[in-house]
Design a protein around this motif. Sequence first.
Motif, PDB file in Angstrom:
ATOM      1  N   SER A 179       0.829  -1.200   0.000  1.00  0.00           N
ATOM      2  CA  SER A 179       0.000   0.000   0.000  1.00  0.00           C
ATOM      3  C   SER A 179       0.864   1.250   0.000  1.00  0.00           C
ATOM      4  O   SER A 179       0.579   2.226  -0.705  1.00  0.00           O
ATOM      5  N   LEU A 180       1.941   1.236   0.770  1.00  0.00           N
ATOM      6  CA  LEU A 180       2.845   2.379   0.817  1.00  0.00           C
ATOM      7  C   LEU A 180       3.520   2.598  -0.536  1.00  0.00           C
ATOM      8  O   LEU A 180       3.659   3.738  -1.000  1.00  0.00           O
ATOM      9  N   GLU A 181       3.917   1.519  -1.187  1.00  0.00           N
ATOM     10  CA  GLU A 181       4.516   1.637  -2.504  1.00  0.00           C
ATOM     11  C   GLU A 181       3.533   2.275  -3.495  1.00  0.00           C
ATOM     12  O   GLU A 181       3.909   3.143  -4.295  1.00  0.00           O
ATOM     13  N   ASN A 182       2.292   1.875  -3.427  1.00  0.00           N
ATOM     14  CA  ASN A 182       1.272   2.411  -4.331  1.00  0.00           C
ATOM     15  C   ASN A 182       1.055   3.905  -4.103  1.00  0.00           C
ATOM     16  O   ASN A 182       1.078   4.704  -5.052  1.00  0.00           O
ATOM     17  N   TRP A 183       0.842   4.301  -2.851  1.00  0.00           N
ATOM     18  CA  TRP A 183       0.568   5.707  -2.566  1.00  0.00           C
ATOM     19  C   TRP A 183       1.786   6.585  -2.814  1.00  0.00           C
ATOM     20  O   TRP A 183       1.661   7.702  -3.334  1.00  0.00           O
ATOM     21  N   TYR A 184       2.948   6.094  -2.474  1.00  0.00           N
ATOM     22  CA  TYR A 184       4.171   6.868  -2.719  1.00  0.00           C
ATOM     23  C   TYR A 184       4.380   7.064  -4.221  1.00  0.00           C
ATOM     24  O   TYR A 184       4.753   8.157  -4.672  1.00  0.00           O
ATOM     25  N   ALA A 225      -3.754  16.333  -6.778  1.00  0.00           N
ATOM     26  CA  ALA A 225      -3.673  15.588  -8.031  1.00  0.00           C
ATOM     27  C   ALA A 225      -3.442  14.103  -7.806  1.00  0.00           C
ATOM     28  O   ALA A 225      -3.910  13.258  -8.580  1.00  0.00           O
ATOM     29  N   SER A 226      -2.729  13.753  -6.739  1.00  0.00           N
ATOM     30  CA  SER A 226      -2.448  12.343  -6.447  1.00  0.00           C
ATOM     31  C   SER A 226      -3.596  11.642  -5.737  1.00  0.00           C
ATOM     32  O   SER A 226      -3.584  10.413  -5.574  1.00  0.00           O
ATOM     33  N   GLY A 227      -4.590  12.398  -5.285  1.00  0.00           N
ATOM     34  CA  GLY A 227      -5.701  11.834  -4.532  1.00  0.00           C
ATOM     35  C   GLY A 227      -5.412  11.671  -3.059  1.00  0.00           C
ATOM     36  O   GLY A 227      -6.259  11.210  -2.294  1.00  0.00           O
ATOM     37  N   LEU A 228      -4.213  12.066  -2.632  1.00  0.00           N
ATOM     38  CA  LEU A 228      -3.807  11.857  -1.245  1.00  0.00           C
ATOM     39  C   LEU A 228      -4.599  12.727  -0.287  1.00  0.00           C
ATOM     40  O   LEU A 228      -5.045  12.257   0.766  1.00  0.00           O
ATOM     41  N   GLN A 229      -4.772  13.995  -0.631  1.00  0.00           N
ATOM     42  CA  GLN A 229      -5.485  14.901   0.272  1.00  0.00           C
ATOM     43  C   GLN A 229      -6.925  14.424   0.486  1.00  0.00           C
ATOM     44  O   GLN A 229      -7.431  14.424   1.618  1.00  0.00           O
ATOM     45  N   GLU A 230      -7.565  13.990  -0.584  1.00  0.00           N
ATOM     46  CA  GLU A 230      -8.934  13.485  -0.468  1.00  0.00           C
ATOM     47  C   GLU A 230      -8.986  12.231   0.384  1.00  0.00           C
ATOM     48  O   GLU A 230      -9.875  12.065   1.233  1.00  0.00           O
ATOM     49  N   ALA A 231      -8.050  11.320   0.178  1.00  0.00           N
ATOM     50  CA  ALA A 231      -8.035  10.069   0.938  1.00  0.00           C
ATOM     51  C   ALA A 231      -7.767  10.329   2.410  1.00  0.00           C
ATOM     52  O   ALA A 231      -8.398   9.709   3.283  1.00  0.00           O
ATOM     53  N   TYR A 232      -6.839  11.232   2.696  1.00  0.00           N
ATOM     54  CA  TYR A 232      -6.539  11.519   4.093  1.00  0.00           C
ATOM     55  C   TYR A 232      -7.748  12.154   4.780  1.00  0.00           C
ATOM     56  O   TYR A 232      -8.118  11.784   5.895  1.00  0.00           O
TER      57      TYR A 232
END
Length: 298
Positions: free
Chosen positions: A215-220, A232-239
């Motif tokens: 999972s870390l490899e995917n998000w990174y 743009a990466s979707g990280l802010q929305e997911a967090y």
Amino acid sequence: MTKSPDDDDPTGPARPPASGRWTDLDRPPLNTAGLRRGLVRDGGLWRQIDVVQRTGSTNSDLVARAEKGTADEGSVLVAEEQTAARGRLDRQWTAPARSGLFFSVLLRPAEVPVARWGWLPLLTGVAVATGLSRTAGIDTALKWPNDLLVTVGGEERKAAGILAERAGDDGVVIGVGVNVSLRADELPVPTAGSLALAGAVTTDRDPLLRGVLRSLENWYGRWRTAGGDPAASGLQEAYTAGCATLGRAVRAELPGDRVLVGEAVAVDGDGRLVLATEEGVQEPVGAGDIVHVRPVVP
């Protein structure tokens, strides 16, 4: 007990010492060869996985390796037991041997502006929460900025913590500690929890660690491809979707005995928690400025 030469040597082989704690069949050792087969591959992020029996802190050891030039990006250091584990602000993290996942990873996000590196602990939180939810079959939540919560007996309990440290000019070491099989009588504080106490479908640490690292490899990879842009990466929305702190009244204790009370309404583009105060002001606070974030008790 006499210490073996490898007890505090992170380069020494991981092997069970002649100690009664290793007779706990509910806590078998990690399968290093299996982890390497499952995670290290051509073109993948993870390049080297080492499991050591006992060390002070995997973060300290991996930072030292990185600064000496003996560790590449994608190095993973796992310990069966840590004797000097640290959380944010040098808070101690203690757990019995083989009762959890205690590991650090080295990342070198050269494509990402340093100003966006502050998202790495939050990214790791999303990755850990996603990996554990899928593998352990439990609900998880994130407490800003660096804790993971599980539900035990109807209460939210901290089951994991994350610590990020710079490693030289171009690297970041991210440390993760997860309580996996801790029993109620082993918890360091009453507000702590574990995957076992939260009703996990498995406490086998091998698939749990593989799930978290994948999972870390995917998000990174997504974050790095987007140049560290959290939107743009979707990280802010997911967090934001997984953050239990949002929507609650909190008390933020800041350096200099300053206290800020308000409703946590957002995590901004810099990864800061935005509080709406009673004065009608929205004030962002950064993780580096926070001593404690606590719910306001009615």
